[in-house]
Design an enzyme around this catalytic site. Structure first.
Site, PDB file in Angstrom:
ATOM      1  N   ARG A 172      15.823  37.125  34.457  1.00 51.01           N
ATOM      2  CA  ARG A 172      15.902  38.493  34.969  1.00 51.01           C
ATOM      3  C   ARG A 172      14.657  39.280  34.622  1.00 51.01           C
ATOM      4  O   ARG A 172      14.179  40.080  35.393  1.00 51.01           O
ATOM      5  CB  ARG A 172      17.124  39.193  34.371  1.00 51.01           C
ATOM      6  CG  ARG A 172      18.442  38.589  34.769  1.00 51.01           C
ATOM      7  CD  ARG A 172      19.548  39.261  34.005  1.00 51.01           C
ATOM      8  NE  ARG A 172      19.290  39.182  32.583  1.00 51.01           N
ATOM      9  CZ  ARG A 172      20.030  38.526  31.711  1.00 51.01           C
ATOM     10  NH1 ARG A 172      21.105  37.911  32.087  1.00 51.01           N
ATOM     11  NH2 ARG A 172      19.704  38.486  30.439  1.00 51.01           N
ATOM     12  N   LYS A 212      29.597  32.414  20.869  1.00 50.49           N
ATOM     13  CA  LYS A 212      30.118  33.523  21.665  1.00 50.49           C
ATOM     14  C   LYS A 212      31.643  33.533  21.633  1.00 50.49           C
ATOM     15  O   LYS A 212      32.276  32.494  21.485  1.00 50.49           O
ATOM     16  CB  LYS A 212      29.648  33.416  23.121  1.00 50.49           C
ATOM     17  CG  LYS A 212      28.147  33.572  23.288  1.00 50.49           C
ATOM     18  CD  LYS A 212      27.753  33.551  24.743  1.00 50.49           C
ATOM     19  CE  LYS A 212      26.256  33.745  24.910  1.00 50.49           C
ATOM     20  NZ  LYS A 212      25.874  33.786  26.313  1.00 50.49           N
ATOM     21  N   SER A 259      26.278  39.623  31.897  1.00 57.70           N
ATOM     22  CA  SER A 259      27.719  39.694  31.649  1.00 57.70           C
ATOM     23  C   SER A 259      28.071  40.655  30.515  1.00 57.70           C
ATOM     24  O   SER A 259      29.087  41.348  30.576  1.00 57.70           O
ATOM     25  CB  SER A 259      28.268  38.303  31.332  1.00 57.70           C
ATOM     26  OG  SER A 259      28.136  37.466  32.452  1.00 57.70           O
ATOM     27  N   HIS A 312      24.612  35.962  38.981  1.00 51.61           N
ATOM     28  CA  HIS A 312      24.868  34.523  38.829  1.00 51.61           C
ATOM     29  C   HIS A 312      25.050  33.868  40.194  1.00 51.61           C
ATOM     30  O   HIS A 312      24.515  32.783  40.451  1.00 51.61           O
ATOM     31  CB  HIS A 312      26.141  34.278  38.013  1.00 51.61           C
ATOM     32  CG  HIS A 312      26.060  34.659  36.579  1.00 51.61           C
ATOM     33  ND1 HIS A 312      27.031  35.415  35.971  1.00 51.61           N
ATOM     34  CD2 HIS A 312      25.139  34.388  35.627  1.00 51.61           C
ATOM     35  CE1 HIS A 312      26.715  35.587  34.701  1.00 51.61           C
ATOM     36  NE2 HIS A 312      25.562  34.986  34.466  1.00 51.61           N
TER      37      HIS A 312
END
Length: 169
Positions: free
Chosen positions: A90, A41, A128, A17
């Site tokens: 990514r 979440k 994460s 990040h």
């Protein structure tokens, strides 16, 4: 002044990040890192804790601000007079979801572009969720997160293990 919004849950903020934030800061006059409240979440860190951890992680980058927001991202971006939304990619697996979100955001607000940035290769596998899972099982995540985040993450996990579980009835 060209402004970008870099949204995310950042639970916890990782070196990947930070890498994307640095890249965005090189492209824009101002970058607002937005710590999102995401109803789908259940973060281990509170919103305020995540804001504090992100602020510490990016304090070396003078043109970055960190805020928390809840709501529709394009509305927030418009309130901040942003020109773009920055998203990190990514791997190819990220692209489909991010592409759908970018097209949806464009439909909602054609004036705000989405910019995809790839982190350094050494962070391309990192997220994460993986960091939290490794840490929960006692694995070493010191290469994946800033030192202050590592300390807070390990404390959170220790504290969670100390809490008594409720019996099911």
């Amino acid at each position: 002044m060209r402004t970008a919004i870099y949204p995310g849950t950042f639970d916890p903020v990782t070196n990947g990040h930070v890498d994307v934030a640095e890249r965005a800061a090189n492209l824009f006059d101002k970058v607002i890192v937005c710590v999102a409240v995401n109803s789908t979440k259940t973060p281990i860190f509170t919103g305020a804790e995540r804001v504090r951890l992100v602020k510490e992680a990016v304090k070396h980058i003078p043109n970055i601000e960190v805020e928390q927001f809840d709501g529709l991202l394009v509305d927030y971006a418009q309130q901040k007079n942003a020109d773009a939304i920055v998203r990190g990619l990514r791997a190819v697996s990220d692209f489909e979801y991010e592409f759908q979100m970018a097209l949806t955001n464009r439909k909602l607000c054609a004036d705000i572009d989405t910019i995809f940035l790839m982190p350094d290769e050494k962070y391309k596998y990192l997220n994460s969720s993986i960091v939290r899972e490794i840490a929960r099982f006692g694995g070493d995540v010191s290469e994946f997160v800033p030192p202050h985040v590592l300390k807070e993450l390990l404390k959170k996990i220790r504290d969670a293990k100390k809490k008594p579980r409720r019996k099911k009835t």
